[in-house]
Enzyme design. Sequence first.
Site, short mmCIF file in Angstrom:
data_model
loop_
_atom_site.label_atom_id
_atom_site.label_comp_id
_atom_site.label_asym_id
_atom_site.label_seq_id
_atom_site.Cartn_x
_atom_site.Cartn_y
_atom_site.Cartn_z
N GLU A 94 0.86 -1.19 0.00
CA GLU A 94 0.00 0.00 0.00
C GLU A 94 0.89 1.24 0.00
O GLU A 94 1.86 1.30 0.76
CB GLU A 94 -0.92 -0.01 1.24
CG GLU A 94 -1.78 1.22 1.41
CD GLU A 94 -2.66 1.49 0.21
OE1 GLU A 94 -2.54 2.59 -0.35
OE2 GLU A 94 -3.45 0.59 -0.17
N ASP A 121 5.11 1.18 -4.68
CA ASP A 121 4.37 0.73 -5.85
C ASP A 121 4.39 -0.81 -5.90
O ASP A 121 5.45 -1.42 -5.98
CB ASP A 121 5.04 1.31 -7.10
CG ASP A 121 4.30 1.00 -8.39
OD1 ASP A 121 3.49 0.06 -8.41
OD2 ASP A 121 4.55 1.69 -9.39
N ASP A 144 -8.66 1.76 -8.09
CA ASP A 144 -9.23 2.98 -8.66
C ASP A 144 -9.68 2.70 -10.10
O ASP A 144 -8.87 2.27 -10.92
CB ASP A 144 -8.17 4.09 -8.66
CG ASP A 144 -8.75 5.46 -8.93
OD1 ASP A 144 -9.74 5.55 -9.68
OD2 ASP A 144 -8.21 6.45 -8.40
N ASP A 180 -16.44 -2.55 -7.86
CA ASP A 180 -17.85 -2.17 -7.78
C ASP A 180 -18.23 -1.22 -8.91
O ASP A 180 -19.27 -0.57 -8.84
CB ASP A 180 -18.17 -1.54 -6.43
CG ASP A 180 -17.29 -0.32 -6.13
OD1 ASP A 180 -16.42 0.01 -6.96
OD2 ASP A 180 -17.48 0.30 -5.07
N THR A 217 -16.62 -5.62 2.59
CA THR A 217 -16.33 -4.36 3.24
C THR A 217 -17.62 -3.65 3.63
O THR A 217 -18.71 -3.95 3.13
CB THR A 217 -15.54 -3.43 2.30
OG1 THR A 217 -16.39 -3.02 1.21
CG2 THR A 217 -14.31 -4.15 1.73
N PHE A 219 -18.38 -0.68 2.84
CA PHE A 219 -18.87 0.04 1.67
C PHE A 219 -19.65 -0.91 0.75
O PHE A 219 -20.65 -0.53 0.15
CB PHE A 219 -17.70 0.66 0.91
CG PHE A 219 -16.91 1.63 1.74
CD1 PHE A 219 -17.41 2.90 2.05
CD2 PHE A 219 -15.67 1.28 2.25
CE1 PHE A 219 -16.69 3.78 2.83
CE2 PHE A 219 -14.94 2.16 3.02
CZ PHE A 219 -15.45 3.42 3.31
#
Length: 239
Positions: A94, A121, A144, A180, A217, A219
């Site tokens: 991360e 990275d 992303d 998602d 999660t 979310f």
Amino acid sequence: MSDTQEHQAGQDAARPQRTIKSFVMRAGRMTEGQQRGLEQGWPKYGLALEDGLRDFDQVFGRQAPRTFEIGFGMGHSTLEMAAAAPEQDFIGVEVHKPGVGALLSGMQAQGLTNIRVYSCDALEVLRHCVADASLDRVLLFFPDPWHKKRHHKRRIVQPAFAELVRQKLKIGGVLHMATDWEPYAEHMLEVMQVAPGYRNLAQDGRFVPRPDDRPMTKFERRGERLGHGVWDLLFQRID
């Protein structure tokens, strides 16, 4: 071509090409707990890109099934997976320090020792620190999606990514992706369906139901209540 043009062409050829990143470095403010987790946990569980190729049997002190997670966010899923499978080892990567601190803090709170952490990275870690044919799983959860068309080149899932992951997976190892954002799910599927050396594990040749070992999660739960979808892809290295 004039001397000036030749000189400019030579400069352009010598100049290193900027790598397009799939992430943006955000300035995140760390909580006291995250900072403490980083200070106390990093010396024990942190790994450095500069150390190069690693023998992870030596790093973990054992031979075990090994999972590599790209972009673990705040580390909630990583902690849940590692706690549920103490017989397995997890390598999490991360770029954002608050997330790294949160994961390390959670590891210490739960007494987990089967996770090691990079803060850089993930693709560079795969290229320089992970031996070929050494991973049982690679996880990419909710990267992303880079919604705007002009930003699609920033999406991490590209043919070169598929090939790099294939090299690092054992034969029979699995790349597990989840998103998602349906257009990104279709993009992932399009890239992976033509990537050499893989087999789609979905019965219908598209997406799989959420595997039990992928934590849900908060979310995702909220999105589920609102009728939003999540798409999981499982591709196994066969060659």
